[in-house]
Enzyme design. Structure first.
Site, PDB file in Angstrom:
ATOM      1  N   GLU A  13       0.115  -8.334  -1.488  1.00 53.63           N
ATOM      2  CA  GLU A  13      -0.773  -8.433  -2.650  1.00 53.63           C
ATOM      3  C   GLU A  13      -0.006  -8.569  -3.969  1.00 53.63           C
ATOM      4  O   GLU A  13      -0.551  -8.293  -5.033  1.00 53.63           O
ATOM      5  CB  GLU A  13      -1.681  -7.202  -2.710  1.00 53.63           C
ATOM      6  CG  GLU A  13      -2.653  -7.087  -1.556  1.00 53.63           C
ATOM      7  CD  GLU A  13      -3.535  -5.858  -1.670  1.00 53.63           C
ATOM      8  OE1 GLU A  13      -4.484  -5.874  -2.470  1.00 53.63           O
ATOM      9  OE2 GLU A  13      -3.251  -4.863  -0.961  1.00 53.63           O
ATOM     10  N   SER A 174      -7.269  -6.106   0.112  1.00 54.22           N
ATOM     11  CA  SER A 174      -7.631  -7.495  -0.180  1.00 54.22           C
ATOM     12  C   SER A 174      -8.025  -8.295   1.055  1.00 54.22           C
ATOM     13  O   SER A 174      -7.849  -9.515   1.097  1.00 54.22           O
ATOM     14  CB  SER A 174      -6.485  -8.213  -0.921  1.00 54.22           C
ATOM     15  OG  SER A 174      -6.325  -7.691  -2.213  1.00 54.22           O
ATOM     16  N   TYR A 240     -10.400 -13.900  -5.179  1.00 57.86           N
ATOM     17  CA  TYR A 240      -9.534 -14.167  -6.328  1.00 57.86           C
ATOM     18  C   TYR A 240      -9.606 -15.584  -6.868  1.00 57.86           C
ATOM     19  O   TYR A 240      -8.943 -15.897  -7.860  1.00 57.86           O
ATOM     20  CB  TYR A 240      -8.082 -13.811  -5.970  1.00 57.86           C
ATOM     21  CG  TYR A 240      -7.946 -12.365  -5.561  1.00 57.86           C
ATOM     22  CD1 TYR A 240      -8.175 -11.349  -6.479  1.00 57.86           C
ATOM     23  CD2 TYR A 240      -7.652 -12.007  -4.246  1.00 57.86           C
ATOM     24  CE1 TYR A 240      -8.087 -10.021  -6.119  1.00 57.86           C
ATOM     25  CE2 TYR A 240      -7.557 -10.679  -3.870  1.00 57.86           C
ATOM     26  CZ  TYR A 240      -7.773  -9.689  -4.810  1.00 57.86           C
ATOM     27  OH  TYR A 240      -7.699  -8.370  -4.438  1.00 57.86           O
ATOM     28  N   ASP A 281     -16.923   0.477  -1.509  1.00 58.04           N
ATOM     29  CA  ASP A 281     -17.663  -0.706  -1.069  1.00 58.04           C
ATOM     30  C   ASP A 281     -18.612  -0.375   0.084  1.00 58.04           C
ATOM     31  O   ASP A 281     -18.279   0.436   0.965  1.00 58.04           O
ATOM     32  CB  ASP A 281     -16.688  -1.791  -0.620  1.00 58.04           C
ATOM     33  CG  ASP A 281     -15.712  -2.191  -1.727  1.00 58.04           C
ATOM     34  OD1 ASP A 281     -16.083  -2.073  -2.904  1.00 58.04           O
ATOM     35  OD2 ASP A 281     -14.582  -2.601  -1.401  1.00 58.04           O
ATOM     36  N   GLU A 294     -15.184   0.997   2.791  1.00 53.81           N
ATOM     37  CA  GLU A 294     -13.892   1.576   2.417  1.00 53.81           C
ATOM     38  C   GLU A 294     -13.900   1.964   0.946  1.00 53.81           C
ATOM     39  O   GLU A 294     -14.802   1.600   0.188  1.00 53.81           O
ATOM     40  CB  GLU A 294     -12.754   0.583   2.674  1.00 53.81           C
ATOM     41  CG  GLU A 294     -12.827  -0.688   1.840  1.00 53.81           C
ATOM     42  CD  GLU A 294     -11.656  -1.622   2.089  1.00 53.81           C
ATOM     43  OE1 GLU A 294     -10.834  -1.316   2.973  1.00 53.81           O
ATOM     44  OE2 GLU A 294     -11.562  -2.637   1.404  1.00 53.81           O
ATOM     45  N   ASN A 296     -11.077   2.194  -2.514  1.00 53.92           N
ATOM     46  CA  ASN A 296      -9.833   1.618  -3.040  1.00 53.92           C
ATOM     47  C   ASN A 296      -9.269   2.547  -4.107  1.00 53.92           C
ATOM     48  O   ASN A 296      -9.934   2.822  -5.104  1.00 53.92           O
ATOM     49  CB  ASN A 296     -10.114   0.245  -3.658  1.00 53.92           C
ATOM     50  CG  ASN A 296     -10.669  -0.739  -2.642  1.00 53.92           C
ATOM     51  OD1 ASN A 296      -9.938  -1.488  -2.030  1.00 53.92           O
ATOM     52  ND2 ASN A 296     -11.981  -0.715  -2.452  1.00 53.92           N
TER      53      ASN A 296
END
Length: 338
Positions: A13, A174, A240, A281, A294, A296
């Site tokens: 990432e 990601s 992205y 999420d 999950e 973050n």
């Protein structure tokens, strides 16, 4: 404040981290703060190098291990220097994945008594491990899709979850290495793909439905957003790339569902012992049931990232968000020392 923004890192990432770091630097400087830009692979950046990164965009694919060799094998503190970081009020950690998010870098900062943003070493390690995270969610009655674990090359794996199933590395962000598998024939190749990015692989029941997210700041939920993607999976490319997904803040759902997502998000944040901020999420199935996917611990802060959108919808502009995160980090680290 005098702030060192640490970004880059040595994970797949890396591009995302650079984009986050540059946004944070810009936001903090707009707020009148003195900012030192630090790439963990290069050290403190000169003005010229910073200028050369203007307009930086995340690639449509994550970094490959072969291209990351030059960024690995050195401690970020060895590159930057402990004495340099001890002259700042706080280190803003804008690292995603790998040693920058799994508690390794946080351990180094804690051991050096350097204040930093985000979460401590334990929470960072817990949240990066999807299996452990889901076990803790279950312990506090948060619904999460059923899952099973396997190792690379495991010939005895039997998918007891049914199809379709999501296959992903246990410790990546990601959606790197993630596959949506619809039949048994495609399962071995998906496991092989995930194995490129970690020693443990998770198979998780796919929840078909709508996807939601909520930012958590200082223990409180921000605005719930919905993510609408054409492929059904919010993958690296549409996360992205401009136009890859439609992100709606606030989400068009009932007040009751909004409140429940916020309640679940805060409960997950606390169960994983997360600190200054996070993002959680969810999926909602056709029957209206919510499932936590999950959390973050260092959510993205790129122009397309979800946490800044959640904060902005709550009336918190990006510059203020960055400043508040810094102040929260200073307070948390001081409290930990006492």
């Amino acid at each position: 404040m005098k702030i060192a923004v640490i970004f880059g890192g040595s994970s797949e990432e890396r591009d995302v981290s650079i984009a986050s770091g540059l946004e944070v630097i810009s936001g903090l400087r707009a707020g009148g703060h003195e900012v030192i830009a630090v790439d963990t692979a290069k050290g403190v950046l000169t003005t010229e190098v910073e200028d050369s990164l203007a307009g930086f965009k995340v690639s449509n694919k994550p970094w490959e291990a072969s291209t990351l060799v030059g960024t690995r094998g050195r401690s970020p503190l060895a590159v930057v220097g402990v004495s340099e970081l001890k002259n700042v009020d706080v280190v803003f950690v804008a690292l995603h994945g790998g040693a920058g998010e799994d508690g390794t870098f946080q351990t180094l900062l804690e051991a050096s008594n350097i204040p930093f943003t985000g979460s401590g070493r334990l929470a960072s390690a817990i949240t990066m491990d999807k299996d452990v995270s889901k076990r803790l969610m279950v312990s506090v009655d948060i619904p999460t899709p059923a899952w099973q674990m396997c190792m690379p090359g495991d010939k005895s794996i039997e998918n007891i979850l049914g199809f379709p199933v999501v296959v992903k590395p246990n410790s990546q962000g990601s959606t790197i290495g993630l596959s949506l598998v619809h039949n048994p024939e495609a399962l071995p190749s998906a496991i092989t793909k995930a194995a490129r990015f970690g020693d443990e692989i998770m198979l998780e029941t796919y929840v078909e439905g709508r996807e939601f997210t909520v930012g958590i700041l200082d223990g409180e939920a921000l605005v719930v957003g919905e993510i609408v993607v054409p492929s059904g999976i919010f993958n690296f490319e549409n996360k992205y790339q401009s136009g890859g997904a439609e992100e709606i803040f606030p989400a068009d759902i009932s007040a009751a569902k909004t409140l429940l997502i916020k309640e679940f998000g805060v409960r997950v944040h606390k169960a994983l012992k997360l600190g200054d901020y996070s993002r959680v999420d969810f999926r909602m199935d056709g029957a209206g049931n919510l499932w936590c996917l999950e959390a973050n611990s260092v959510p993205g802060l790129t122009p397309n990232s979800l946490l800044p959108q959640s904060a902005k919808a709550a009336g918190i502009e990006f510059s203020e968000l960055c400043e508040r995160i810094c102040k929260l980090g200073i307070t948390r680290c001081r409290s930990a020392k006492n």
